[in-house]
Enzyme design. Structure first.
Site, PDB file in Angstrom:
ATOM      1  NE  ARG A  46      33.661  40.582  30.641  1.00 42.31           N
ATOM      2  CZ  ARG A  46      34.589  40.654  29.692  1.00 42.31           C
ATOM      3  NH1 ARG A  46      35.302  41.746  29.531  1.00 42.31           N
ATOM      4  NH2 ARG A  46      34.825  39.628  28.908  1.00 42.31           N
ATOM      5  CE1 TYR A  98      14.067  50.780  44.346  1.00 39.04           C
ATOM      6  CE2 TYR A  98      15.116  49.115  42.970  1.00 39.04           C
ATOM      7  CZ  TYR A  98      15.090  50.388  43.493  1.00 39.04           C
ATOM      8  OH  TYR A  98      16.083  51.275  43.172  1.00 39.04           O
ATOM      9  CG  ASP A 170      14.730  41.729  46.060  1.00 35.76           C
ATOM     10  OD1 ASP A 170      15.452  41.639  47.074  1.00 35.76           O
ATOM     11  OD2 ASP A 170      14.685  42.745  45.349  1.00 35.76           O
ATOM     12  CE  LYS A 195      18.919  49.475  48.867  1.00 33.65           C
ATOM     13  NZ  LYS A 195      19.375  49.077  47.520  1.00 33.65           N
TER      14      LYS A 195
END
Length: 380
Positions: A46, A98, A170, A195
């Site tokens: 992590r 979005y 973004d 994406k």
């Protein structure tokens, strides 16, 4: 190095232990320590993982930043970004946003007392007015999802600098292949690596890239504390996707241009949104700010929802599915899919009508995609 060369070589040396050309997938949750507080740089996955470290170094380089951090999804990256802003902080955001980002902003506004003001940033004067009151973050999508509006990033950063306000962009739709916001002055760049960076519709991931080493350190602490980190295997797949990003984005752009030109002027089409079209209101800005126009075309069809559904059902090469940016072409109905969480009145005020369809143009032959769109329009 030029960009396409950096995609393959920047911050991605052969594995020092074995000489492996591709970074190994270190599928280990924990690492042997020589003694408490004495280790080889890794303790628990992590907090850090060798495969993830290579991806983070590569993305930081490609975005011309001081470094980057990888996350389990784009929204995981955004949630970690918002964790840096306490109750009472104010965010000035683009209004064409979005749906998942809007949903998370609204959750933090209600639950944690954030102030979020949504404005039309295509007009720099709107941002200047919004920044007359204290703000902690300017949040930008450019191009926006789904209407492909562009924000003049250099102008927005100049306005934010006057009030010492951070700017986050973004960059999912453009990718660093087409646009590098840090080079235009932004402080933080966000990606859904699901994406175009992954590019094959086989992973979920996100990333934040940073202008300064100070920001990298600040958010590395939050990355570890919040814990929304990707698996080593997903990091490996994003690294694989980066190697072909340049050639894929050029192919996506050719496909999108062919589809957009097919749609323009058709009697069943009310509007076509694509920055590569001379009719796009920010076409000149796109030419100045970007190195290409991307692979997304959004079309507003006559007949509202009925017209949109008829068109979607007749497509053969575009698969109806959430997401975008893969090698295969996808079609999305924002009002009922990606933006369903946004109230209808607010959606429509921003131009997300029931007749709006978003096309993610893949890397198939552009002529085949244009033929598919033409046939769907004919039968709709």
């Amino acid at each position: 190095m030029r960009f396409d060369t950096r995609l393959i070589h920047a911050q991605q040396p052969p594995d020092p232990l074995t000489g492996a050309v591709n970074v190994p997938i270190y599928m280990s949750s924990t690492f042997r320590q020589e003694a408490p507080d004495r280790n080889r740089g890794y303790v628990y996955s992590r907090s850090g993982n060798p495969t993830r470290a290579v991806l983070e170094a590569a993305l930081g380089d490609l975005e011309s930043g001081a470094g980057s951090l990888a996350f389990s999804s784009g929204l995981g990256a955004l949630a970690t970004l918002l964790a840096a802003y306490p109750t009472g902080s104010r965010i000035v955001s683009v209004d064409d946003l979005y749906g998942g980002t809007w949903r998370l902003f609204e959750h933090h506004r209600r639950q944690f007392g954030l102030r979020v003001d949504y404005i039309d940033m295509t007009d720099p004067a709107s941002l200047a007015t919004a920044l007359e009151d204290r703000a902690d973050l300017v949040y930008i999508e450019s191009p926006t999802n789904p209407l492909l509006r562009l924000v003049d990033l250099r102008a927005a950063v100049a306005l934010a600098r006057r009030t010492r306000t951070r700017v986050a962009v973004d960059n999912t739709f453009a990718t660093p292949a087409l646009q590098r916001p840090i080079e235009l002055g932004a402080d933080i760049v966000l990606h859904s690596t699901t994406k175009y960076l992954g590019g094959h519709s086989d992973i979920i991931g996100g990333a934040l890239a940073f202008r300064s080493a100070k920001l990298v350190r600040e958010f590395a602490w939050l990355q570890n504390a919040v814990g929304a980190v990707p698996s080593p295997f997903d990091c490996f797949l994003v690294l694989r996707g980066l190697h072909t990003l340049g050639v894929r984005m050029r192919a996506h752009g050719k496909s999108a241009s062919a589809v957009a030109e097919t749609l323009v002027g058709h009697r069943k089409v009310r509007a076509v949104h694509y920055p590569g079209l001379p009719s796009h209101p920010q076409h000149r800005l796109a030419r100045r700010q970007m190195d290409g126009y991307g692979g997304i075309v959004t079309v507003d069809l006559a007949g509202g929802r009925r017209g949109a559904m008829s068109f979607i059902q007749r497509l053969k090469l575009f698969t109806l599915a959430e997401s975008l940016g893969g090698v295969e072409s996808l079609v999305d109905h924002p009002a009922s899919m990606t933006h369903a969480s946004v109230p209808k009145k607010e959606r429509e005020a921003h131009g997300v009508t029931d007749g709006l369809v978003r096309l993610s143009c893949g890397i198939e032959d552009p002529a085949d995609l244009a033929d598919d769109v033409r046939a769907a329009l004919r039968g709709a």
